[in-house]
Design a protein around this motif. Sequence first.
Motif, PDB file in Angstrom:
ATOM      1  N   GLU A 174      42.447  32.438 -41.345  1.00 30.41           N
ATOM      2  CA  GLU A 174      41.029  32.954 -41.812  1.00 30.41           C
ATOM      3  C   GLU A 174      40.127  31.903 -42.165  1.00 30.41           C
ATOM      4  OE1 GLU A 174      42.111  35.531 -45.113  1.00 30.41           O
ATOM      5  OE2 GLU A 174      41.604  33.917 -46.586  1.00 30.41           O
ATOM      6  N   GLY A 175      38.702  32.404 -41.931  1.00 30.55           N
ATOM      7  CA  GLY A 175      37.830  31.364 -42.402  1.00 30.55           C
ATOM      8  C   GLY A 175      37.772  31.312 -44.055  1.00 30.55           C
ATOM      9  N   ASN A 176      37.569  30.127 -44.684  1.00 28.34           N
ATOM     10  CA  ASN A 176      37.323  29.965 -46.018  1.00 28.34           C
ATOM     11  C   ASN A 176      35.985  29.978 -46.398  1.00 28.34           C
ATOM     12  OD1 ASN A 176      37.986  29.136 -48.459  1.00 28.34           O
ATOM     13  ND2 ASN A 176      38.480  26.982 -48.213  1.00 28.34           N
ATOM     14  N   PHE A 177      35.573  31.246 -46.524  1.00 22.61           N
ATOM     15  CA  PHE A 177      34.177  31.451 -46.480  1.00 22.61           C
ATOM     16  C   PHE A 177      33.934  31.539 -48.226  1.00 22.61           C
ATOM     17  CE2 PHE A 177      34.679  33.701 -42.690  1.00 22.61           C
ATOM     18  CZ  PHE A 177      33.780  33.104 -41.771  1.00 22.61           C
ATOM     19  N   ASP A 178      35.127  31.458 -48.916  1.00 24.09           N
ATOM     20  CA  ASP A 178      35.240  31.219 -50.383  1.00 24.09           C
ATOM     21  C   ASP A 178      34.412  30.016 -50.941  1.00 24.09           C
ATOM     22  OD1 ASP A 178      35.861  33.811 -50.784  1.00 24.09           O
ATOM     23  OD2 ASP A 178      38.003  33.341 -50.884  1.00 24.09           O
ATOM     24  N   GLU A 179      34.699  28.917 -49.952  1.00 18.12           N
ATOM     25  CA  GLU A 179      34.271  27.588 -50.237  1.00 18.12           C
ATOM     26  C   GLU A 179      32.744  27.547 -50.555  1.00 18.12           C
ATOM     27  OE1 GLU A 179      34.636  23.001 -47.964  1.00 18.12           O
ATOM     28  OE2 GLU A 179      35.264  24.979 -47.081  1.00 18.12           O
ATOM     29  N   MET A 180      31.907  28.577 -49.713  1.00 12.57           N
ATOM     30  CA  MET A 180      30.457  28.490 -49.935  1.00 12.57           C
ATOM     31  C   MET A 180      30.305  30.021 -49.570  1.00 12.57           C
ATOM     32  SD  MET A 180      27.563  25.937 -48.227  1.00 12.57           S
ATOM     33  CE  MET A 180      28.417  24.484 -48.906  1.00 12.57           C
TER      34      MET A 180
ATOM     35  N   PRO B 201      13.506  30.751 -35.459  1.00 10.62           N
ATOM     36  CA  PRO B 201      14.505  29.247 -35.495  1.00 10.62           C
ATOM     37  C   PRO B 201      15.881  29.936 -35.408  1.00 10.62           C
ATOM     38  CG  PRO B 201      12.789  28.969 -37.220  1.00 10.62           C
ATOM     39  CD  PRO B 201      12.714  30.435 -36.840  1.00 10.62           C
ATOM     40  N   LEU B 202      16.796  29.253 -34.699  1.00 13.30           N
ATOM     41  CA  LEU B 202      18.115  29.647 -34.551  1.00 13.30           C
ATOM     42  C   LEU B 202      19.157  28.360 -35.036  1.00 13.30           C
ATOM     43  CD1 LEU B 202      19.960  31.579 -31.854  1.00 13.30           C
ATOM     44  CD2 LEU B 202      21.007  29.659 -32.622  1.00 13.30           C
ATOM     45  N   VAL B 203      20.066  28.450 -35.906  1.00 11.58           N
ATOM     46  CA  VAL B 203      20.916  27.337 -36.406  1.00 11.58           C
ATOM     47  C   VAL B 203      22.279  27.676 -36.208  1.00 11.58           C
ATOM     48  CG1 VAL B 203      21.885  26.232 -38.506  1.00 11.58           C
ATOM     49  CG2 VAL B 203      19.461  26.613 -38.309  1.00 11.58           C
ATOM     50  N   VAL B 204      23.089  26.672 -35.461  1.00  8.81           N
ATOM     51  CA  VAL B 204      24.402  27.069 -35.329  1.00  8.81           C
ATOM     52  C   VAL B 204      25.091  25.675 -35.987  1.00  8.81           C
ATOM     53  CG1 VAL B 204      26.353  26.901 -33.520  1.00  8.81           C
ATOM     54  CG2 VAL B 204      23.902  27.831 -32.954  1.00  8.81           C
ATOM     55  N   GLY B 205      26.034  25.878 -36.885  1.00 14.83           N
ATOM     56  CA  GLY B 205      26.609  25.084 -37.985  1.00 14.83           C
ATOM     57  C   GLY B 205      27.984  25.060 -37.992  1.00 14.83           C
ATOM     58  N   ALA B 206      28.557  23.863 -38.602  1.00 16.55           N
ATOM     59  CA  ALA B 206      30.117  23.746 -38.809  1.00 16.55           C
ATOM     60  C   ALA B 206      30.079  23.170 -40.259  1.00 16.55           C
ATOM     61  CB  ALA B 206      30.543  22.867 -37.845  1.00 16.55           C
ATOM     62  N   MET B 207      31.030  24.049 -41.137  1.00 16.74           N
ATOM     63  CA  MET B 207      31.195  23.220 -42.340  1.00 16.74           C
ATOM     64  C   MET B 207      31.947  21.962 -42.223  1.00 16.74           C
ATOM     65  SD  MET B 207      30.027  24.915 -45.219  1.00 16.74           S
ATOM     66  CE  MET B 207      31.164  24.349 -46.280  1.00 16.74           C
ATOM     67  N   GLN B 208      31.944  21.000 -43.123  1.00 14.58           N
ATOM     68  CA  GLN B 208      32.772  19.851 -43.256  1.00 14.58           C
ATOM     69  C   GLN B 208      34.003  20.240 -43.571  1.00 14.58           C
ATOM     70  OE1 GLN B 208      29.854  20.325 -45.056  1.00 14.58           O
ATOM     71  NE2 GLN B 208      30.436  20.736 -47.254  1.00 14.58           N
ATOM     72  N   GLY B 209      35.223  19.719 -42.717  1.00 15.94           N
ATOM     73  CA  GLY B 209      36.527  20.072 -43.102  1.00 15.94           C
ATOM     74  C   GLY B 209      36.798  21.234 -41.876  1.00 15.94           C
ATOM     75  N   SER B 210      35.912  21.546 -40.942  1.00 15.94           N
ATOM     76  CA  SER B 210      36.298  22.336 -39.990  1.00 15.94           C
ATOM     77  C   SER B 210      36.809  21.804 -38.590  1.00 15.94           C
ATOM     78  CB  SER B 210      34.996  23.417 -39.817  1.00 15.94           C
ATOM     79  OG  SER B 210      33.995  22.545 -39.280  1.00 15.94           O
ATOM     80  N   SER B 211      37.392  22.758 -37.983  1.00 13.74           N
ATOM     81  CA  SER B 211      38.107  22.188 -36.783  1.00 13.74           C
ATOM     82  C   SER B 211      37.838  23.039 -35.670  1.00 13.74           C
ATOM     83  CB  SER B 211      39.652  21.911 -37.022  1.00 13.74           C
ATOM     84  OG  SER B 211      40.191  23.161 -37.256  1.00 13.74           O
ATOM     85  N   ILE B 212      38.332  22.655 -34.540  1.00 17.88           N
ATOM     86  CA  ILE B 212      38.148  23.476 -33.043  1.00 17.88           C
ATOM     87  C   ILE B 212      36.616  23.752 -33.135  1.00 17.88           C
ATOM     88  CG2 ILE B 212      39.002  25.365 -31.843  1.00 17.88           C
ATOM     89  CD1 ILE B 212      41.277  25.696 -33.531  1.00 17.88           C
TER      90      ILE B 212
ATOM     91  N   VAL C 262      24.554  31.138 -36.924  1.00 16.23           N
ATOM     92  CA  VAL C 262      26.048  31.442 -36.921  1.00 16.23           C
ATOM     93  C   VAL C 262      26.700  30.236 -37.254  1.00 16.23           C
ATOM     94  CG1 VAL C 262      27.949  31.313 -35.083  1.00 16.23           C
ATOM     95  CG2 VAL C 262      25.868  32.882 -34.847  1.00 16.23           C
ATOM     96  N   TYR C 263      27.843  30.196 -38.234  1.00 16.43           N
ATOM     97  CA  TYR C 263      28.411  29.204 -38.869  1.00 16.43           C
ATOM     98  C   TYR C 263      29.796  29.054 -38.848  1.00 16.43           C
ATOM     99  CZ  TYR C 263      26.024  25.318 -41.637  1.00 16.43           C
ATOM    100  OH  TYR C 263      25.469  24.286 -41.874  1.00 16.43           O
ATOM    101  N   TRP C 264      30.390  28.013 -38.503  1.00 21.29           N
ATOM    102  CA  TRP C 264      31.916  27.706 -38.479  1.00 21.29           C
ATOM    103  C   TRP C 264      32.684  27.364 -39.588  1.00 21.29           C
ATOM    104  CZ3 TRP C 264      34.493  29.970 -34.501  1.00 21.29           C
ATOM    105  CH2 TRP C 264      35.888  29.209 -34.110  1.00 21.29           C
ATOM    106  N   PRO C 265      33.580  27.964 -40.270  1.00 18.20           N
ATOM    107  CA  PRO C 265      33.893  27.573 -41.605  1.00 18.20           C
ATOM    108  C   PRO C 265      35.207  26.719 -41.400  1.00 18.20           C
ATOM    109  CG  PRO C 265      34.765  29.856 -41.117  1.00 18.20           C
ATOM    110  CD  PRO C 265      33.985  29.359 -39.788  1.00 18.20           C
ATOM    111  N   ALA C 266      35.660  26.137 -42.431  1.00 21.50           N
ATOM    112  CA  ALA C 266      37.027  25.480 -42.394  1.00 21.50           C
ATOM    113  C   ALA C 266      38.062  26.583 -42.642  1.00 21.50           C
ATOM    114  CB  ALA C 266      37.106  24.493 -43.555  1.00 21.50           C
ATOM    115  N   PHE C 267      39.259  26.262 -42.179  1.00 24.58           N
ATOM    116  CA  PHE C 267      40.228  27.201 -41.923  1.00 24.58           C
ATOM    117  C   PHE C 267      41.174  27.207 -43.312  1.00 24.58           C
ATOM    118  CE2 PHE C 267      40.173  26.890 -37.180  1.00 24.58           C
ATOM    119  CZ  PHE C 267      39.015  27.470 -37.102  1.00 24.58           C
ATOM    120  N   ARG C 268      41.817  28.342 -43.443  1.00 22.26           N
ATOM    121  CA  ARG C 268      42.846  28.396 -44.312  1.00 22.26           C
ATOM    122  C   ARG C 268      43.974  29.360 -43.810  1.00 22.26           C
ATOM    123  NH1 ARG C 268      40.105  31.348 -49.686  1.00 22.26           N
ATOM    124  NH2 ARG C 268      39.620  33.366 -48.631  1.00 22.26           N
ATOM    125  N   GLY C 269      45.091  29.453 -44.465  1.00 19.72           N
ATOM    126  CA  GLY C 269      46.147  30.453 -43.944  1.00 19.72           C
ATOM    127  C   GLY C 269      45.878  31.725 -44.535  1.00 19.72           C
TER     128      GLY C 269
END
Length: 437
Positions: free
Chosen positions: A144-150, A182-193, A291-298
């Motif tokens: 699942e996405g670690n949305f709690d991080e932010m 304006p459109l932003v596509v982003g990825a959090m630090q620590g994210s993968s894939i 659209v944002y790509w989070p880091a993952f967690r179990g």
Amino acid sequence: MHWHGDGTAFTAPQFLSMASGDQVSILKLFQAEEIELAQILVLGAGIAGMPAAYALKSQLGPKDDVTVVSDQDHFHFVPSNPWVAMGWRKRPDISIPLAPCLDARGIRFIGSGVQALQPEKNQVLLDNGETLSYDYLLIATGVEGNFDEMPGIARHAHSVLNIGQAENTHAAYEAFLKNPGPLVVGAMQGSSILGPVYEFAFMADADLKRRHLRDRVPITLITPEPWPGHLGLGAKNKSQEAFAAALANSNIKVLSNARTLSVEANTVSIAEVDASGREKQPQTIPFSFAVYWPAFRGIPAVRAASTLVNQQGLIEVDEFLRSPSHPNIFAAGICIAREIVDQTPLAVGTPSSVYSIQKEVNTVVANILAQMHGKPLASNTPQRAHWLSDMGKNGAAYLSEPHVPLRDINWLKQGRWVHIAKGEFERYFINKITHKA
């Protein structure tokens, strides 16, 4: 596999090594006693879980039990989620009911979430109240996405991690088209894939051009990678040039080495970092759609199994994809904790792909069978990353073998053939899940 008679257990090799008279005596005993068969439990019914369950059932004995547990009643082809978000696919296009597919192969299906893992008891507790015992457990639950991080990311930006999120993103995108900005596509630090991050940016560019709206929508891509196309692999070669050229040709602005500080309504605050990781002057990027790509967690039940996971709740495995602490537990797919391939100023996780996950499935299936019969296990290295990314009318195919000593292979090819190939691969994989060979 174990055969139980008067309380004595025999492995198949032990039985075969007995004298013929002893074998006859044992067989007579089995006529009156129940034979205990292997119990294989697969958690997750996605790109790893379903092929693994199919392969295990086809290679085990006809009465060995394979059970699949999932909180979803359909298989979804996750790589097509960006297409769903863009409106280029609908749920029925990439979704298959699980129960008929599994039942046709003699695999038991339980539609329930997992409440807790009890590896010390060889048991799994389900949300529906059942307790399942196993001889071997394969964890393929995804993440699942670690949305709690932010928290602002979940509130103010959109995601494509699962099909429900992709559908919500499409609904929001349709509303955005009525009043574009304006459109932003982003990825959090620590994210993968990170392939889907680029994929969505390129698809938005293509879609907006088709709608004659592109000149009203500046696109910014925010990534923790040190340069576009790093993808957690680090090999520059021609891939860096190809990504940079493709982004420039599509007029997509890129902010690399970018730490996301906060996501608020219509603004993203970031700080770019230097090679030592020191932050430069923070800046604010406005958006009308993000659209944002989070880091993952179990998933929660996996994260709580402390003897199996790292700090992010991802399954720690050895080269055989087996838990070091519980050797009858295996894992496959993106729920695995992966070593960082390239150290970067901001953390960038190691990528995975359908291709590499299928190699993991093959390794896990072979090793479960080998362990059952006392044979040597097979290593999952060297590893290879290989995926197809859609770029609208064109596409990008990427291949990397970062673990092959002295012979690293890294290339990226572009062209309409990749766009077509991804669609064909989608159909191939869905047919593979749907139809019994």
